[in-house]
Design a protein around this motif. Structure first.
Motif, mmCIF file in Angstrom:
data_model
loop_
_atom_site.group_PDB
_atom_site.id
_atom_site.type_symbol
_atom_site.label_atom_id
_atom_site.label_comp_id
_atom_site.label_asym_id
_atom_site.label_seq_id
_atom_site.Cartn_x
_atom_site.Cartn_y
_atom_site.Cartn_z
ATOM 1 N N UNK A 136 0.803 -1.222 0.000
ATOM 2 C CA UNK A 136 0.000 0.000 0.000
ATOM 3 C C UNK A 136 0.836 1.273 0.000
ATOM 4 N N UNK A 137 2.147 1.146 -0.148
ATOM 5 C CA UNK A 137 3.031 2.327 -0.200
ATOM 6 C C UNK A 137 2.920 3.185 1.066
ATOM 7 N N UNK A 138 3.009 2.529 2.224
ATOM 8 C CA UNK A 138 2.808 3.256 3.472
ATOM 9 C C UNK A 138 4.084 3.975 3.903
ATOM 10 N N UNK A 158 8.887 1.470 4.444
ATOM 11 C CA UNK A 158 9.768 1.766 3.309
ATOM 12 C C UNK A 158 10.174 3.235 3.278
ATOM 13 N N UNK A 159 9.268 4.105 3.751
ATOM 14 C CA UNK A 159 9.555 5.532 3.783
ATOM 15 C C UNK A 159 9.210 6.083 5.154
ATOM 16 N N UNK A 160 10.101 6.883 5.699
ATOM 17 C CA UNK A 160 9.879 7.474 7.010
ATOM 18 C C UNK A 160 8.985 8.709 6.877
ATOM 19 N N UNK A 191 6.766 7.390 -1.173
ATOM 20 C CA UNK A 191 7.918 8.282 -1.143
ATOM 21 C C UNK A 191 8.745 8.170 -2.415
ATOM 22 N N UNK A 192 9.836 8.909 -2.490
ATOM 23 C CA UNK A 192 10.692 8.858 -3.690
ATOM 24 C C UNK A 192 11.558 7.607 -3.701
#
Length: 516
Positions: A136-138, A158-160, A191-192
């Motif tokens: 879900x790209x959390x 995966x991204x902070x 995130x990127x």
């Protein structure tokens, strides 16, 4: 091996993807139409008019509660705006919040004597939570705030989370002064760099129709599904019944876009049509109270409270917000100690002024509108836990495939006191943040069907639930129901992440055995 999936939302999409990977044939049947997502022109029209591109797929029905003794101010159950019937399901319009349930939420009965326990605990679902957050790209806080009740995790996001915006400073100072912990909200917000579908978040603040695909929705995966030779999606076709012969599901009957009827044969059927439509479909497929006495019962959600006020001192001269999306939330009252009375979660939630709507209203002078748009305001949204009651239930009064919802609902005896406690708590925050107290607006009870659970709940048998721990409908061999309706309870959080984790768990633990 043909798997028929009823619905096309997150649960349906996750399981379809896994089934295709295992070499199964998958036919997905969806009641609603396709709608274009990540379309630049549609996004521009949305920004300029406020009308969402999938508006025609939303419900128009208001209060669905037909209980004769209901008190409308507190017992209402609003359908309008709460779900979508479209390819991609209701996750097309979700705001992207992705908190996990707390470990104690899986043990409600053992800890409080209320409701029932889940058939598995947090530790068994935790690996699938991690997978769900990746899918879900959390983006979330990899270093949890001290003293904030954050569920333990075995892998980082995966991204902070990005830094808090300046506009959040008043509420942050208020919470600190009151001794109330808070943290960043885990959100579906890519995130990127790194792996993931969609593009990185550009902070447009139009998360409910993200032009980048940074906020996940199931259609991000549908191109991959539809490119597979073993997959077929039938849209604009409400399923009217699951065709049963004894305890075996033979397939489904659905209404075609032209108004006729068609039958689809299948080796197994998975109903993933949400907490309201799934029990209705099972009822119309012959699962009456004798076969499944708890079907459609134990309906609950978590009602919302909104408070809004003007800050007497702006955090800075320019009152625009750097990131027009929620910055923080508090699970301070989402703890084992609060569980017996009912947990509470709240967030700071910016709402951009809709000057066009104000201008259209009568008796609003342009000068008033201009001054209001420059004000620095604080919005808090609170959610409170309710508990399952057998008499809160769907009523199966409509025809097969009919969208209208009919239900009976009433709050429990302790609701009013708990609601007042939540109101008082949020007002303390508003005062500590520096709001003009006489001007603070306080909503009434807002209970919508967005996060409904309980109607197809887990149980040890048909006397306590509708499905077993593998989502198999009791009394059947190859009929499954996978929906947030399976949750026996839901604390006070958005169910999307947990439903995604359940879908990954089913794909891993149950799907491989369907060929046997």
């Amino acid at each position: 091996m043909r798997l028929c999936i009823v619905g096309s939302g997150i649960a349906a999409t996750v399981t379809a993807r896994a089934a295709l990977e295992r070499g199964y044939e998958v036919v997905m049947v969806e009641a609603g139409p396709r709608t274009r997502m990540r379309d630049g022109r549609r996004w521009l029209d949305f920004v300029t008019t406020g009308v969402r591109p999938y508006n025609a797929c939303e419900d128009t029905q208001g209060d669905a509660n037909t209980r004769p003794q209901g008190v409308s101010e507190r017992d209402h159950y609003l359908i309008k705006g709460s779900r979508l019937m479209a390819v991609g399901g209701s996750t097309l319009h979700w705001s992207g919040w992705t908190p996990r349930l707390q470990p104690e939420d899986f043990e409600l009965h053992s800890r409080t004597g209320k409701g029932i326990d889940w058939p598995f605990g947090y530790a068994q679902l935790e690996p699938y939570y991690c997978q769900a957050e990746s899918l879900l790209n959390v983006t979330g806080p990899n270093t949890p705030a001290p003293s904030h009740p954050t569920p333990w995790r075995s892998a980082p996001y995966k991204w902070d989370s990005p830094p808090y915006p300046v506009e959040a400073e008043p509420v942050r100072h208020a919470l600190t002064s009151l001794g109330i912990s808070y943290d960043h909200i885990p959100m579906s917000r890519r995130g990127p760099g790194g792996e993931g579908v969609g593009g990185p978040c550009m902070t447009f603040g139009t998360c409910r129709y993200c032009p980048m695909g940074a906020r996940f929705d199931p259609t991000l995966l549908h191109a991959e599904l539809e490119a597979h030779p073993g997959f077929k999606l039938i849209d604009n076709s409400p399923v009217l019944s699951v065709d049963m012969v004894g305890d075996v599901a033979q397939g489904v009957t659905y209404r075609t876009p032209e108004g006729g009827r068609a039958t689809l044969k299948a080796d197994a059927v998975l109903v993933a049509a949400g907490a309201l439509e799934t029990p209705k479909l099972l009822w119309h497929s012959g699962f009456d109270e004798k076969r499944l006495p708890t079907l459609g019962r134990y309906l609950l959600t978590h009602p919302m409270l909104k408070v809004e006020g003007k800050l007497l001192k702006a955090p800075r001269e320019f009152n625009g917000r750097e990131v027009p999306m929620p910055a923080l939330f508090s699970r301070h009252f989402d703890t084992p100690e609060q569980q017996a009375a009912g947990k509470m979660l709240f967030s700071e939630y910016p709402e951009e002024p809709d000057t066009q709507a104000w201008v259209r209203k009568e008796n609003l002078a342009p000068g008033y509108i201009g001054s209001f748009a420059r004000e620095s305001r604080l919005n808090l949204h609170g959610f409170i836990e309710e508990f399952p009651q057998a008499e809160n239930r769907l009523r199966f009064t409509g025809a097969p495939g009919e969208r209208k919802v009919d239900l009976h609902y009433a709050v429990d005896a302790g609701f009013q006191a708990r609601w007042q406690w939540m109101t008082d708590t949020l007002m303390k925050v508003m005062r500590a943040a520096g709001c003009d107290e006489p001007g603070v607006w306080i909503s009434g009870v807002i209970r919508r069907a967005d996060h409904s659970v309980g109607t197809v709940r887990f149980g040890k048998g048909p006397e306590s639930g509708v499905v077993d721990g593998q989502h198999r409908v009791f009394g059947t061999k190859n009929l499954f129901a996978l929906t947030n309706g399976n949750f026996p309870n839901n604390g006070a959080i958005n169910p999307t992440l947990t439903l995604t984790a359940l879908s990954l768990r089913w794909s891993h633990q149950v799907l491989p055995g369907l060929k046997k």
